[in-house]
Design a protein around this motif. Structure first.
Motif, mmCIF file in Angstrom:
data_model
loop_
_atom_site.group_PDB
_atom_site.id
_atom_site.type_symbol
_atom_site.label_atom_id
_atom_site.label_comp_id
_atom_site.label_asym_id
_atom_site.label_seq_id
_atom_site.Cartn_x
_atom_site.Cartn_y
_atom_site.Cartn_z
ATOM 1 N N ASN A 11 0.849 -1.118 0.034
ATOM 2 C CA ASN A 11 0.115 -0.205 -0.240
ATOM 3 C C ASN A 11 0.999 1.350 0.056
ATOM 4 N N ASP A 12 2.109 1.229 0.496
ATOM 5 C CA ASP A 12 2.929 2.387 0.319
ATOM 6 C C ASP A 12 3.812 2.401 -0.811
ATOM 7 N N LEU A 13 3.718 1.719 -1.927
ATOM 8 C CA LEU A 13 4.195 1.660 -3.183
ATOM 9 C C LEU A 13 3.763 2.738 -3.785
ATOM 10 N N SER A 14 4.635 3.320 -4.842
ATOM 11 C CA SER A 14 4.342 4.268 -5.858
ATOM 12 C C SER A 14 3.554 3.502 -6.953
ATOM 13 N N ASP A 15 2.815 4.151 -7.731
ATOM 14 C CA ASP A 15 2.127 3.578 -8.884
ATOM 15 C C ASP A 15 3.194 2.861 -9.788
ATOM 16 N N GLU A 16 4.194 3.858 -10.026
ATOM 17 C CA GLU A 16 5.508 3.414 -10.961
ATOM 18 C C GLU A 16 5.931 2.139 -10.448
ATOM 19 N N ALA A 17 6.175 1.874 -9.268
ATOM 20 C CA ALA A 17 6.544 0.507 -8.488
ATOM 21 C C ALA A 17 5.446 -0.431 -8.481
ATOM 22 N N GLU A 30 13.352 -2.876 -10.185
ATOM 23 C CA GLU A 30 14.199 -2.136 -9.686
ATOM 24 C C GLU A 30 13.220 -1.037 -8.691
ATOM 25 N N VAL A 31 12.647 -0.206 -9.065
ATOM 26 C CA VAL A 31 11.941 0.682 -8.529
ATOM 27 C C VAL A 31 11.233 -0.072 -7.206
ATOM 28 N N ALA A 32 10.645 -0.958 -7.523
ATOM 29 C CA ALA A 32 9.767 -1.584 -6.283
ATOM 30 C C ALA A 32 10.884 -2.083 -5.185
ATOM 31 N N ARG A 33 11.949 -2.710 -5.614
ATOM 32 C CA ARG A 33 13.051 -3.136 -4.771
ATOM 33 C C ARG A 33 13.329 -1.934 -3.848
ATOM 34 N N GLU A 34 14.066 -0.728 -4.465
ATOM 35 C CA GLU A 34 14.106 0.338 -3.901
ATOM 36 C C GLU A 34 13.269 0.992 -2.899
ATOM 37 N N GLU A 35 11.725 0.881 -3.257
ATOM 38 C CA GLU A 35 11.057 1.568 -2.421
ATOM 39 C C GLU A 35 10.688 0.493 -1.381
ATOM 40 N N ILE A 36 10.676 -0.942 -1.360
ATOM 41 C CA ILE A 36 10.547 -1.715 -0.351
ATOM 42 C C ILE A 36 11.593 -1.508 0.713
ATOM 43 N N ARG A 37 13.004 -1.303 0.063
ATOM 44 C CA ARG A 37 13.997 -1.210 1.203
ATOM 45 C C ARG A 37 13.600 0.275 1.897
ATOM 46 N N GLU A 38 13.261 1.171 1.365
ATOM 47 C CA GLU A 38 12.810 2.575 2.092
ATOM 48 C C GLU A 38 11.788 2.457 3.015
ATOM 49 N N ILE A 39 10.742 1.542 2.655
ATOM 50 C CA ILE A 39 9.632 1.295 3.335
ATOM 51 C C ILE A 39 9.818 0.323 4.723
ATOM 52 N N GLY A 41 12.964 -1.246 5.441
ATOM 53 C CA GLY A 41 14.566 -1.184 5.834
ATOM 54 C C GLY A 41 15.218 -2.497 5.633
ATOM 55 N N ALA A 42 14.248 -3.463 4.971
ATOM 56 C CA ALA A 42 14.849 -4.733 4.565
ATOM 57 C C ALA A 42 15.892 -4.598 3.446
ATOM 58 N N VAL A 43 16.924 -5.714 3.343
ATOM 59 C CA VAL A 43 17.545 -5.755 2.158
ATOM 60 C C VAL A 43 16.871 -6.355 0.998
ATOM 61 N N VAL A 44 16.641 -6.101 0.085
ATOM 62 C CA VAL A 44 15.832 -6.558 -1.000
ATOM 63 C C VAL A 44 16.890 -7.018 -2.356
ATOM 64 N N GLY A 45 17.036 -8.060 -2.457
ATOM 65 C CA GLY A 45 18.100 -8.391 -3.631
ATOM 66 C C GLY A 45 17.290 -8.561 -4.930
ATOM 67 N N MET A 46 18.441 -8.699 -5.878
ATOM 68 C CA MET A 46 17.823 -8.528 -7.349
ATOM 69 C C MET A 46 16.939 -10.110 -7.541
ATOM 70 N N ALA A 47 17.367 -11.146 -7.041
ATOM 71 C CA ALA A 47 16.839 -12.304 -7.054
ATOM 72 C C ALA A 47 15.511 -12.684 -6.332
ATOM 73 N N GLU A 48 14.941 -11.682 -5.729
ATOM 74 C CA GLU A 48 13.615 -11.827 -4.966
ATOM 75 C C GLU A 48 12.617 -12.044 -5.933
ATOM 76 N N THR A 49 11.656 -12.891 -5.538
ATOM 77 C CA THR A 49 10.444 -13.359 -6.403
ATOM 78 C C THR A 49 9.371 -13.068 -5.466
#
Length: 66
Positions: A11-17, A30-39, A41-49
């Motif tokens: 619910n906190d993600l931007s429309d773009e994410a 990529e945009v969602a990974r960065e926003e999830i990190r910000e929201i 504080g988790a480390v979100v890797g490129m291989a997350e599914t």
């Protein structure tokens, strides 16, 4: 690395994410990974599914907002 539960960040993600989540599914864009990190504080890797349940949740939340 483990993706935090979708209910903690969707619910906190931007429309773009959010769009990126659907475009890259089941991977997290990529945009969602960065926003999830910000929201969260988790480390979100490129291989997350996302699971099918995660994607069902995202779709249902998107339909609620439409």
């Amino acid at each position: 690395m483990t993706l935090p539960p979708i209910r903690e960040w969707w619910n906190d993600l931007s429309d773009e994410a959010r769009l990126g989540v659907f475009e890259h599914a089941p991977h997290v864009g990529e945009v969602a990974r960065e926003e999830i990190r910000e929201i969260t504080g988790a480390v979100v890797g490129m291989a997350e599914t996302l699971t099918d349940d995660d994607l069902d949740y995202a779709r249902s939340e998107t339909e609620k907002g439409a």
